[in-house]
Design a protein around this motif. Structure first.
Motif, PDB file in Angstrom:
ATOM      1  N   GLY A 106       0.734  -1.250  -0.126  1.00 53.34           N
ATOM      2  CA  GLY A 106       0.112  -0.281   0.242  1.00 53.34           C
ATOM      3  C   GLY A 106       0.477   1.037   0.103  1.00 53.34           C
ATOM      4  O   GLY A 106       1.786   1.130   0.431  1.00 53.34           O
ATOM      5  N   CYS A 111      -3.273   2.265   1.206  1.00 52.59           N
ATOM      6  CA  CYS A 111      -3.129   1.332   2.566  1.00 52.59           C
ATOM      7  C   CYS A 111      -4.721   0.718   3.123  1.00 52.59           C
ATOM      8  O   CYS A 111      -4.825  -0.067   3.074  1.00 52.59           O
ATOM      9  CB  CYS A 111      -2.811   1.858   3.355  1.00 52.59           C
ATOM     10  N   LEU A 132       3.896  -1.374   4.129  1.00 51.43           N
ATOM     11  CA  LEU A 132       2.991   0.429   3.753  1.00 51.43           C
ATOM     12  C   LEU A 132       4.268   1.677   3.229  1.00 51.43           C
ATOM     13  O   LEU A 132       5.199   1.860   3.665  1.00 51.43           O
ATOM     14  CB  LEU A 132       2.480   0.491   5.020  1.00 51.43           C
TER      15      LEU A 132
END
Length: 244
Positions: A106, A111, A132
């Protein structure tokens, strides 16, 4: 797809300029990971599309960043008030392809759909690894929630204020079976260069109608131009054509 008046049960700031909005549906919901909701904001003509962050059979949660007049107006919508919502739009991730070591990637607000995706994979008995990426620590969202589910989570920030300094491609694990990604297109191009493994990309795109009528959100694929809202927002890596 469910359309109707959804009741706001939460509209809370969770990070710098980012809110979590939870809505109770007027009927039973069935949301797949990677699908989105299209929300009509009072006073604005066009609906706004939002990835579904979390959902059950009676409610859904989205996260949004205040980037303009519409999302700024959304922050003032009080708990108990209603919003006109179309939910369960688009085609979500195909989780049957996950394998035994799936990776969730993400970038920024991209995300948001990964939480519901992680829950669905865990329900299938598969534990994903989440990578992330954010600009700084002030932008970090959902890392704690994914960790609380039992997922291993790695975070990169451009300025190095949280996690590893750099980008998601700097912290990709060495081995994984398949990836599910959502974020900016520049991140997708970097992922394509960083790994040969298969996966799916969910595109964040401006939309007019949100259900395929206006052709305003097309993406070039090997099968011609496809609509992000109707044919996507998720496309497999092998479907996409990247223009230089």
């Amino acid at each position: 797809m469910v359309k109707g008046s959804f009741v706001i049960t939460e509209n809370t700031p969770v990070a710098a300029g980012i809110h979590r909005l939870t809505l109770r549906a007027p009927g039973k919901l069935s949301i797949l990971p990677g699908q989105f909701a299209s929300i009509s904001i009072p006073g604005f003509f066009l609906r706004r599309p939002f990835s579904v962050c979390d959902a059950d059979d009676g409610s859904l949660t989205v996260m949004y960043r205040t980037v303009g007049a519409g999302t700024e107006a959304l922050t003032s919508q009080a708990v108990g008030s209603t919003l006109d919502v179309m939910a369960g739009l688009g085609n979500g991730y195909d989780l049957t392809l996950a394998g035994n070591a799936p990776l969730l990637i993400g970038g920024g607000m991209g995300c948001t759909p990964l939480l519901l995706t992680a829950k669905a994979l865990l329900a299938k008995g598969v534990k994903p690894y989440a990578v992330l990426g954010f600009s700084s620590k002030d932008d970090v969202i959902l890392a704690d929630e994914l960790s609380a589910l039992g997922c291993k989570v790695a975070v990169a920030t451009v300025d190095g204020s949280f996690g590893t300094k750099g980008f998601v491609t700097d912290i990709l694990p060495r081995e994984f079976s398949y990836f599910y990604s959502c974020g900016p297109e520049a991140m997708y191009r970097a992922i394509v260069k960083a790994t040969d493994l298969p996966g799916q990309f969910s595109f964040e795109e401006r939309m007019g109608c949100g259900f395929g009528a206006c052709m305003g959100c097309t993406k070039k694929t090997v099968n011609g131009f496809r609509r992000v809202c109707k044919d996507g927002p998720v496309f497999a890596r092998e479907e996409l054509q990247w223009e230089d």
